[in-house]
Design a protein around this motif. Structure first.
Motif, PDB file in Angstrom:
ATOM      1  N   UNK A  70       0.854  -1.187   0.000  1.00 56.68           N
ATOM      2  CA  UNK A  70       0.000   0.000   0.000  1.00 56.68           C
ATOM      3  C   UNK A  70       0.897   1.245   0.000  1.00 56.68           C
ATOM      4  N   UNK A  71       0.577   2.219  -0.835  1.00 60.40           N
ATOM      5  CA  UNK A  71       1.385   3.430  -0.954  1.00 60.40           C
ATOM      6  C   UNK A  71       0.543   4.633  -0.522  1.00 60.40           C
ATOM      7  N   UNK A  72       1.059   5.382   0.449  1.00 55.81           N
ATOM      8  CA  UNK A  72       0.378   6.577   0.937  1.00 55.81           C
ATOM      9  C   UNK A  72       1.295   7.777   0.724  1.00 55.81           C
ATOM     10  N   UNK A  73       0.728   8.853   0.176  1.00 57.64           N
ATOM     11  CA  UNK A  73       1.481  10.096  -0.021  1.00 57.64           C
ATOM     12  C   UNK A  73       0.747  11.227   0.694  1.00 57.64           C
ATOM     13  N   UNK A  74       1.490  12.016   1.424  1.00 62.57           N
ATOM     14  CA  UNK A  74       0.922  13.184   2.082  1.00 62.57           C
ATOM     15  C   UNK A  74       1.864  14.363   1.889  1.00 62.57           C
ATOM     16  N   UNK A 132       5.180   4.899   2.779  1.00 62.56           N
ATOM     17  CA  UNK A 132       4.642   6.220   3.113  1.00 62.56           C
ATOM     18  C   UNK A 132       5.641   7.292   2.682  1.00 62.56           C
ATOM     19  N   UNK A 133       5.132   8.341   2.015  1.00 60.72           N
ATOM     20  CA  UNK A 133       6.015   9.411   1.561  1.00 60.72           C
ATOM     21  C   UNK A 133       5.414  10.759   1.922  1.00 60.72           C
ATOM     22  N   UNK A 174      11.960  15.420   1.415  1.00 55.56           N
ATOM     23  CA  UNK A 174      10.935  14.392   1.519  1.00 55.56           C
ATOM     24  C   UNK A 174      11.325  13.314   2.524  1.00 55.56           C
ATOM     25  N   UNK A 175      10.330  12.761   3.197  1.00 59.21           N
ATOM     26  CA  UNK A 175      10.555  11.707   4.187  1.00 59.21           C
ATOM     27  C   UNK A 175       9.872  10.431   3.707  1.00 59.21           C
ATOM     28  N   UNK A 176      10.673   9.439   3.420  1.00 63.71           N
ATOM     29  CA  UNK A 176      10.179   8.144   2.959  1.00 63.71           C
ATOM     30  C   UNK A 176      10.293   7.128   4.081  1.00 63.71           C
TER      31      UNK A 176
END
Length: 431
Positions: A248-252, A419-420, A259-261
């Motif tokens: 699952x990929x979430x971007x906020x 999560x990014x 950027x924080x991965x």
């Protein structure tokens, strides 16, 4: 060092590490309960409210004076969570009586104070003081709001919150300051009483005193501890596989320049019979040290990120990776991080990588017996999880971990969530 453990009261377990190595003794008394979303904010608030005052020492000034009279002893909340088990209580450090003029009652005094902090708070009409609750809940809300300023920590919390949204572990992440502010002192009092009456209690001591004396001091300190129907049905639910077939990929988006991965894996079948030494060395080989694969390949060799490191929850069965990246490097970094885990799974581990990782893990464990508080926290976690290895024994096992064991752990991992967190001009989306 001699080790003793026994149940000294219904649901109260005492562990004692007898050693004359230190000039400072350590003692902790804690309640064990299940992480739950419905009680998460109240359970986090309880220790800070209890620390405000007791019946005999009604405010923090009085507690501070009492600690000073014990030659500068300390009494602090226990900084520990074990998987999905919440640990609520206090620990104290205090000078060993044998080094004080006419010393002799320091253990009893420290145990008594911890017992009072836990079971005899300052109340009015049997309820926790509203002024104490209101003050501490506002501090908790402010702490939650301030956590967003630490973008790296915020991203790591969001990964856990999203990855484990249907699991108790997500209750370890407090992200709603309004919920903290809404806590009422009567409701918090009820929750505190539930914890006190229904929680198993762990007590751990490190110092030179005989076990019988430690037991008597603790029994005196906890003689008024209410005991109801104890909840022994607590533990950590380990999910072996990822939530979905594909990560699952979430971007906020947020106001961030870098950027924080964060990526999270399930450790899989190795958690059926976890090998704590092999898990530690695996993490050190993959991303847990400055000599690890992630740092050398993704950061140093390819310059794809500003940092890259991994961490492991060996109780819940999770592997985490955190990295600081530019937005355009999102896909190359995800691919690179995944590729390095694949190399580890195929056994592409050099002898230098393995030896560095083993030495790193072993050295960290061999430092534990040099600090009484570290020893107490180690044995507290050990007893909660049911492990049986001392720090020295676990260090020796780390030194014997093979590349095959490391590869076997890596081969069973499944990527669950990516999560990014990127800058405001990025596009927020959930995939």
């Amino acid at each position: 060092m001699e080790y003793y453990r026994d149940e000294i009261m219904p649901g109260v377990y005492l562990s004692a590490l007898r050693t004359d190595k230190f000039k400072t003794d350590a003692l902790c008394i804690v309640l064990l309960s299940q992480l739950e979303r419905s009680n998460a904010y109240m359970d986090s608030l309880v220790p800070s409210v209890l620390r405000r005052g007791t019946v005999r020492y009604p405010d923090m000034a009085a507690i501070s004076r009492r600690l000073e009279s014990l030659y500068g002893a300390a009494a602090l909340p226990v900084p520990l969570r074990v998987g999905e088990i919440r640990v609520t209580g206090f620990y104290s450090t205090f000078p060993s009586g044998r080094f004080l003029p006419g010393g002799g009652g320091e253990l009893e005094d420290a145990a008594s104070l911890l017992g009072e902090l836990l079971i005899s708070p300052n109340t009015r009409g049997g309820l926790l003081l509203p002024e104490y609750v209101n003050s501490e809940k506002l501090k908790l809300a402010e702490k939650i709001r301030a956590a967003k300023n630490d973008r790296e920590g915020f991203a790591a919390q969001r990964l856990i919150e999203l990855m484990c949204s249907c699991e108790d572990l997500s209750a370890a992440v407090l992200s709603d300051p309004e919920e903290a502010e809404s806590i009422h002192y009567t409701k918090l009092t009820r929750r505190y009483r539930e914890l006190l009456a229904g929680s198993p209690v762990e007590v751990c001591y490190c110092g030179p005193e005989e076990y019988a004396r430690v037991r008597d001091a603790v029994l005196d300190a906890l003689f008024s501890l209410p005991r109801g129907e104890l909840n022994y049905d607590i533990g950590t639910d380990v999910r072996m596989n990822a939530f979905e077939a594909q990560p699952r990929v979430f971007r906020e988006t947020m106001d961030v320049e870098q950027g924080k991965l964060c990526m999270g894996w399930r450790l899989g079948e190795c958690m059926e019979e976890p090998d704590p030494a092999a898990l530690r060395v695996f993490n050190a080989v993959y991303g847990g040290t400055a000599a690890s694969k992630l740092f050398r390949e993704i950061r140093e060799a390819r310059s794809l990120c500003y940092y890259a490191s991994s961490g492991i929850d060996d109780v819940k069965g999770l592997l985490y990776v955190a990295s600081g990246i530019d937005r355009e490097n999102f896909e190359p970094v995800v691919e690179g991080i995944t590729a390095e885990l694949g190399k580890t799974a195929r056994g592409e581990i050099s002898s230098d990588e393995l030896e560095t990782a083993r030495r790193y893990c072993s050295s960290a464990l061999r430092l534990v017996p040099d600090d009484p508080v570290e020893l107490v926290m180690y044995y507290l976690k050990m007893n909660i999880t049911g492990a049986e290895l001392s720090p020295e024994e676990l260090a020796a096992e780390c030194e014997a971990v093979t590349a095959e064991k490391v590869a076997r752990i890596a081969s069973g991992t499944e990527c669950d969530t990516i999560y990014f967190l990127s800058g405001e001009d990025g596009e927020a989306e959930e995939t």
